[in-house]
Design an enzyme around this catalytic site. Structure first.
Site, PDB file in Angstrom:
ATOM      1  N   HIS A  17       6.643  14.977   2.913  1.00  0.00           N
ATOM      2  CA  HIS A  17       6.381  14.962   4.354  1.00  0.00           C
ATOM      3  C   HIS A  17       7.675  14.626   5.085  1.00  0.00           C
ATOM      4  O   HIS A  17       8.292  13.585   4.829  1.00  0.00           O
ATOM      5  CB  HIS A  17       5.282  13.946   4.690  1.00  0.00           C
ATOM      6  N   GLU A  65       8.782  11.143   6.974  1.00  0.00           N
ATOM      7  CA  GLU A  65       8.692   9.876   6.245  1.00  0.00           C
ATOM      8  C   GLU A  65      10.054   9.544   5.640  1.00  0.00           C
ATOM      9  O   GLU A  65      10.244   9.530   4.424  1.00  0.00           O
ATOM     10  CB  GLU A  65       7.564   9.982   5.198  1.00  0.00           C
ATOM     11  N   ARG A 100       5.973  16.878  10.142  1.00  0.00           N
ATOM     12  CA  ARG A 100       5.420  16.493   8.840  1.00  0.00           C
ATOM     13  C   ARG A 100       5.448  17.638   7.815  1.00  0.00           C
ATOM     14  O   ARG A 100       5.707  17.428   6.637  1.00  0.00           O
ATOM     15  CB  ARG A 100       3.969  16.036   9.066  1.00  0.00           C
ATOM     16  N   HIS A 147       5.691   8.358  -0.280  1.00  0.00           N
ATOM     17  CA  HIS A 147       5.386   8.644   1.129  1.00  0.00           C
ATOM     18  C   HIS A 147       5.532   7.368   1.963  1.00  0.00           C
ATOM     19  O   HIS A 147       5.763   6.289   1.442  1.00  0.00           O
ATOM     20  CB  HIS A 147       3.921   9.090   1.272  1.00  0.00           C
ATOM     21  N   GLU A 176       2.619   4.672  -0.580  1.00  0.00           N
ATOM     22  CA  GLU A 176       2.811   4.699   0.871  1.00  0.00           C
ATOM     23  C   GLU A 176       3.611   3.453   1.206  1.00  0.00           C
ATOM     24  O   GLU A 176       3.084   2.334   1.162  1.00  0.00           O
ATOM     25  CB  GLU A 176       1.458   4.681   1.613  1.00  0.00           C
TER      26      GLU A 176
HETATM   27 ZN   LIG Z   1       3.101  11.486   3.526  1.00  0.00          ZN
END
Ligand SMILES: [Zn+2]
Ligand SMILES: *[C@@H]1O[C@H](CO)[C@@H](O)[C@H](O)[C@H]1NC(C)=O
Ligand SMILES: *[C@@H]1O[C@H](CO)[C@@H](O)[C@H](O)[C@H]1NC(C)=O
Ligand SMILES: *[C@@H]1O[C@H](CO)[C@@H](O)[C@H](O)[C@H]1NC(C)=O
Length: 361
Positions: free
Chosen positions: A91, A94, A151, A222, A296
């Protein structure tokens, strides 16, 4: 004047220093976000400076025809090795994710000669690390202020839809299109016209497929949310090793917290985030790669995707311990069990010998 000449000298010195730094990449700054050009140059530098343990491999092209490149890291071996995968930047916005891949590479290259644990990893495993998977999107997110929060990939919509980009992490062949996606090409979670319509998702799929028997672990990085996600994104499907994945994930979260006190939640996307489908994490687990996790990274929404640069270092330090907790577990389970088998065999043989010799007397 005196003041004028002092300033001129300083300016010249600064320019010389800058030029030297630019030529030698002496001091790559891991506490800053970097452009794709800088990251590409850094990848070349890593390979050039560590020829014994680093090589690179192109395994696909992006929609805009950039080479998708990974760094292969580990001691060279004539026999096939087990492998660990890490990708960052699927993405675009990020930015902490590519920063983490770079930090991770710096750390393992800086420690494998002195840290016996990392040295053992280099012997038994190869790391496949893609610092920026969605290069087109990443470059677009650097373009201007208004595109910073991009994104998706950069392929154009099909049919009547004129927006750009597919969510690469909804495009994999893993319950594709079933939940947590949009069919609207203007959406941030558009899953593409078909599964694997995007060359970036196809490249990873092909690479994983070709290496699925040797790959022990799949890590995809991410932000944000401070989560460790395990398969699956679909609420009605459970991984066969769910309990073990939870255990390994919780140990990683504990290792993360020990560094700077940040807490990370562990669970499946439907349990701790939202249901989704077509993710690379789920695809990896579906084809039999036993340990598959999404990280994340920081934060929990205060800055979100625009994580300030002064948080790069602490975020990467803690996530490094989290990743290493998983990798060490996976490594030890795989290689210690081999050692135990040898020991048990030896012990059984010795016992048998002892018994047979005892029978003589
Ligand atoms: Zn992501
Ligand atoms: C991609 O890699 C190939 C092989 O090294 C090279 O010939 C080509 O110029 C590269 N393409 C780009 C866009 O960098
Ligand atoms: C595309 O637009 C045309 C003209 O407005 C319409 O007839 C057609 O049904 C649309 N196609 C789709 C797939 O929506
Ligand atoms: C999961 O199963 C329940 C109960 O059968 C069903 O209502 C729900 O639609 C399923 N969820 C998905 C995403 O298919």
């Amino acid at each position: 004047t005196m003041k004028g000449s002092v300033i001129s000298v300083l300016v010249v010195l600064a320019l010389v220093d800058r030029l030297a730094g630019g030529l030698e990449h002496r001091s790559y700054d891991y506490t800053k976000y970097h452009t794709m050009d800088e990251i590409a140059a850094w990848m070349n530098q890593m390979e050039r400076e560590n020829p014994d343990v680093v090589s690179s491999m192109i395994y696909g092209q992006t929609y805009e025809n950039r080479n998708i490149t990974l760094l292969k890291i580990g001691f060279k071996s004539t026999t096939p090795k087990k492998t660990v995968w890490m990708d960052c930047g699927i993405h675009a916005r990020e930015w902490i994710a590519p920063a983490f891949c770079q930090h991770f590479v710096k750390e393992i290259l800086g420690s494998y000669k002195t840290d016996s644990k990392v040295n053992t990893l280099f012997k038994n495993l190869d790391f496949y690390i893609t610092p920026v998977l969605n290069m087109d999107g990443y470059i677009y997110s650097w373009k201007e202020y208004t595109t910073r929060l991009w994104r998706k990939s950069r392929s154009p919509g099909t049919g009547n839809c004129t927006c750009f980009g597919t969510d690469l992490n909804r495009n994999f062949y893993a319950n594709w299109g079933m939940v947590g996606i949009s069919r609207d090409c203007c959406s941030d979670i558009y899953n593409g016209p078909t599964a694997l319509s995007e060359p970036e998702a196809k490249a990873v799929t092909d690479f994983l497929g070709a290496h699925q028997n040797e790959m022990l672990c799949y890590l995809t990085i991410h932000s944000y949310g401070q989560l460790i996600l395990i398969p699956y994104g679909h609420p009605n499907i459970s991984a066969p090793n769910y309990d073990e994945l939870m255990e390994v994930g919780l140990a990683a979260a504990k290792a993360i917290t020990a560094v700077h006190g940040k807490s990370y939640k562990v669970g499946t996307p439907p349990d701790i985030l939202y249901a989704n489908s077509g993710s690379s994490r789920d695809f990896a687990r579906l084809i039999g790669i036993p340990y598959s996790f999404t990280f994340e990274l920081r934060d929990e929404g205060n800055y979100g995707f625009i994580l300030p640069e002064d948080q790069i270092q602490p975020t990467c330090e803690e996530a490094y311990q989290g990743a290493m907790s998983i990798i060490n577990y996976v490594h030890d389970k795989n290689f210690k069990s081999a050692a135990i088998t040898v020991t048990v065999t030896l012990w059984t043989t010795l016992t048998a010998l002892w018994i047979s010799s005892a029978n003589v007397f």
